[in-house]
Design a protein around this motif. Structure first.
Motif, PDB file in Angstrom:
ATOM      1  N   ARG A 105      63.868  81.918  10.258  1.00  0.00           N
ATOM      2  CA  ARG A 105      62.607  82.316   9.628  1.00  0.00           C
ATOM      3  C   ARG A 105      62.685  82.243   8.101  1.00  0.00           C
ATOM      4  N   TRP A 156      61.927  77.446  18.354  1.00  0.00           N
ATOM      5  CA  TRP A 156      61.672  78.838  17.995  1.00  0.00           C
ATOM      6  C   TRP A 156      62.187  79.117  16.590  1.00  0.00           C
ATOM      7  N   SER A 178      62.988  82.514  15.846  1.00  0.00           N
ATOM      8  CA  SER A 178      63.927  83.610  16.086  1.00  0.00           C
ATOM      9  C   SER A 178      64.344  83.608  17.551  1.00  0.00           C
ATOM     10  N   GLN A 221      56.466  81.562  19.388  1.00  0.00           N
ATOM     11  CA  GLN A 221      57.543  81.109  18.520  1.00  0.00           C
ATOM     12  C   GLN A 221      57.214  79.764  17.868  1.00  0.00           C
ATOM     13  N   PRO A 245      65.630  74.677  15.726  1.00  0.00           N
ATOM     14  CA  PRO A 245      66.118  75.450  14.574  1.00  0.00           C
ATOM     15  C   PRO A 245      67.227  74.735  13.816  1.00  0.00           C
ATOM     16  N   GLU A 260      63.709  86.600  19.829  1.00  0.00           N
ATOM     17  CA  GLU A 260      62.352  86.860  20.308  1.00  0.00           C
ATOM     18  C   GLU A 260      61.905  85.887  21.382  1.00  0.00           C
ATOM     19  N   ASP A 293      68.317  82.296  13.895  1.00  0.00           N
ATOM     20  CA  ASP A 293      67.104  82.819  13.259  1.00  0.00           C
ATOM     21  C   ASP A 293      66.897  82.042  11.961  1.00  0.00           C
TER      22      ASP A 293
END
Length: 342
Positions: free
Chosen positions: A202, A130, A132, A227, A108, A135, A200
């Protein structure tokens, strides 16, 4: 290959340790949760993975603030702080675009960098990552792991090692557990793990406009395949590759297949190590193993320390795809080789 160590300093005065290995165009590697440049390089399985990546390019790795050989963190972990540290590392490259590899927590972070600085990135690779962090696992499991790391770091590091590297040998897992504890204290480990769960990216995925490879092991026990699918689905035109295996750490399990997949995407030539090919020193060590010599005896015979002898034995085992000293001895005998000379 030998790694070269250096330091860079962030605007707030944080000292970041950087390791460089190989020669050629730059490939910047953003590591996972905890790292230690020297101890990672000393672990035969991990070193072999880096050496495979670094052939034909210049691989740069770094320890994030508070970890490994870097100085203490000057503030709490955050995505902004991560990006400042990465910026200090890539500043040493001048205007030259680089390939960027983000592993686990580094994935990330690499996404955020590529979205904000597309002109600097040639190609982007995301492994074991991933979109998030919330999650990655149920909240109850996250709270349990955070509590264990914070209150019982020794036990916590062992539990996480078993989760991260189920395919590694017992010796490698034990060495990695010690390496994790040397890389960070409990408070830093806990705070970085909290960051992992909090990230996060996304909303940033559609902004990544560089050629991207998302690669993941099918049964990764630390980061769910879903993910990785979210990363690949969110980044326009991303290539998605699923490899067999269950280990989260890139050097555990079939690391050669992972390195080959990454090198192919980056346009680097395949690494070809003919089966059974050993260096001259490795052949000396293999001959002494076939005589039943211990690592200490091998070291005394060759004028090296016991730890170096152990490293040679492990690299021989990995190169030949063997599991034990007995198999090394049997392989040596099968080649019709002579015993080591006195």
């Amino acid at each position: 290959m030998q790694q070269q160590l250096a330091q860079v300093v962030t605007p707030d005065g944080t000292t970041i340790a950087v390791a460089s290995v190989g020669a050629g165009r730059p490939v910047v590697y953003v590591s996972g949760w905890l790292s230690h440049l020297e101890r990672g390089w000393a672990l035969p399985e991990e070193r072999m993975f880096y050496e495979n990546l670094a052939q034909g390019c210049r691989l740069l790795r770094y320890d994030r603030a508070g970890c490994g050989m870097s100085g203490p963190a000057r503030r709490s972990p955050s995505l902004a702080y991560e990006l400042e540290q990465l910026a200090a590392v890539v500043a040493t490259l001048g205007q030259e675009p680089f390939d960027l590899i983000g592993v686990s927590l580094g994935a990330p972070v690499a996404v955020a960098w590529a979205a904000a600085h597309p002109e600097t990135v040639r190609r982007l690779v995301l492994y074991g990552g991933w979109a998030s962090g919330a999650e990655v696992s149920p909240s109850s499991a996250r709270e349990h792991v955070l509590g264990l790391v914070g209150s019982h770091w020794g036990l916590g590091s062992d539990v996480l090692t078993d989760l991260f590297a189920p395919d590694a040998s017992a010796a490698a897992r034990a060495a990695f557990g010690r390496y994790q504890r040397a890389a960070s204290d409990a408070a830093t480990a806990q705070s970085l793990l909290e960051l992992s769960y909090a990230l996060d990216v996304r909303a940033l995925l559609p902004e990544v406009r560089r050629p991207t490879l998302v690669v993941h092991r099918e049964r990764d026990r630390a980061a769910p395949l879903a993910q990785a699918e979210a990363l690949a689905r969110g980044i326009p035109g991303a290539e998605f590759v699923v490899l067999p295996g269950r280990s989260h750490l890139p050097w555990a399990g079939d690391s050669a297949a992972l390195a080959t997949t990454i090198r192919r995407f980056l346009g680097l030539r395949a690494v070809r190590t003919p089966a059974g090919t050993l260096t001259a020193r490795q052949r000396e060590v293999a001959a002494l193993v076939s005589e039943g010599r211990t690592n200490r005896e091998i070291g005394e015979r060759l004028g090296i320390d016991e730890r170096s002898a152990e490293g040679h034995v492990e690299r021989i085992r990995l190169r030949l795809g063997l599991r034990s000293r007995a198999q090394i001895a049997a392989w040596w005998t099968a080649q019709g080789e002579r015993p080591a000379q006195p």
